[in-house]
Write an enzyme that holds these catalytic residues in place. Sequence first.
Site, PDB file in Angstrom:
ATOM      1  N   LEU A 161       0.861  -1.184   0.000  1.00 17.18           N
ATOM      2  CA  LEU A 161       0.000   0.000   0.000  1.00 17.18           C
ATOM      3  C   LEU A 161       0.894   1.230   0.000  1.00 17.18           C
ATOM      4  O   LEU A 161       1.831   1.320   0.795  1.00 17.18           O
ATOM      5  CB  LEU A 161      -0.909   0.010   1.235  1.00 17.18           C
ATOM      6  CG  LEU A 161      -1.789  -1.231   1.458  1.00 17.18           C
ATOM      7  CD1 LEU A 161      -2.621  -1.062   2.725  1.00 17.18           C
ATOM      8  CD2 LEU A 161      -2.691  -1.477   0.254  1.00 17.18           C
ATOM      9  N   VAL A 184       4.631  -1.206   3.169  1.00 13.36           N
ATOM     10  CA  VAL A 184       4.469   0.211   2.850  1.00 13.36           C
ATOM     11  C   VAL A 184       5.310   0.570   1.624  1.00 13.36           C
ATOM     12  O   VAL A 184       6.521   0.329   1.602  1.00 13.36           O
ATOM     13  CB  VAL A 184       4.889   1.096   4.041  1.00 13.36           C
ATOM     14  CG1 VAL A 184       4.779   2.575   3.677  1.00 13.36           C
ATOM     15  CG2 VAL A 184       4.028   0.775   5.260  1.00 13.36           C
ATOM     16  N   LYS A 185       4.645   1.125   0.622  1.00  8.97           N
ATOM     17  CA  LYS A 185       5.362   1.580  -0.574  1.00  8.97           C
ATOM     18  C   LYS A 185       5.764   3.042  -0.400  1.00  8.97           C
ATOM     19  O   LYS A 185       4.921   3.901  -0.145  1.00  8.97           O
ATOM     20  CB  LYS A 185       4.476   1.451  -1.824  1.00  8.97           C
ATOM     21  CG  LYS A 185       4.313   0.042  -2.310  1.00  8.97           C
ATOM     22  CD  LYS A 185       3.364  -0.013  -3.495  1.00  8.97           C
ATOM     23  CE  LYS A 185       4.019   0.375  -4.778  1.00  8.97           C
ATOM     24  NZ  LYS A 185       3.089   0.166  -5.934  1.00  8.97           N
ATOM     25  N   CYS A 186       7.059   3.289  -0.561  1.00 11.52           N
ATOM     26  CA  CYS A 186       7.583   4.655  -0.498  1.00 11.52           C
ATOM     27  C   CYS A 186       8.284   4.964  -1.820  1.00 11.52           C
ATOM     28  O   CYS A 186       8.960   4.094  -2.378  1.00 11.52           O
ATOM     29  CB  CYS A 186       8.600   4.801   0.639  1.00 11.52           C
ATOM     30  SG  CYS A 186       7.904   4.639   2.297  1.00 11.52           S
TER      31      CYS A 186
END
Length: 213
Positions: A56, A82-84
């Site tokens: 996400l 977590v997508k950064c």
Amino acid sequence: MQFFLDTANLEEIRKAKEYGLIDGVTTNPTLLSRESGDWKQLVAAICREVEGPVSLEVFSEEAEEMLAEARELVAIGPNVVVKCPCTANGLKACKKLAENGINVNMTLVFSPLQALLAAKAGAAYVSPFVGRLDAVGHFGMDLVKQIVSIYENYDFSTQVLVASIRNPTHVLESALIGADVATVPFSVLMDLLKHPLTEKGLRAFVEDAAKLA
């Protein structure tokens, strides 16, 4: 090789599960915007539907805001990654999240040096976008080869997640190179199965079976 489904569509996820082909899911704001309803309720449903990792993406560009968003995202489900974005602030957020045991998928990677930095920041996954590179006259799979080589040289644990896959050849080349994960649209996943000789042979067997009746 693991297959992640690149989608925010629950129906596609359920179909892929029936075939036993799905190890995880990746989403992004664009995919979520194509679906109806509240996006947070949707990603919560996806996290319940999928046993494997669900990526996400944070929406902010500032590190502190990314961290605040990340805390909300990981509360959605135990399998959230977590997508950064691969920016300076993204690296800063990645380092802090990794130190706190939160898996990060560093996205929008277009160079081997970006991938090297992502690994050093502690990313669990790095996502080279091969299709987008091909679209501007580069060879996306060359980037995947370089990243795999760098990670092998220095024994990084960061997994190479090939993204922006446009066709079955991208999947084949990813597998031959030794990428850890391919994240594919549902249509490409189904295209992997197709071969004209399989269809021709099946028709012949069905016709011959009818003669035996």
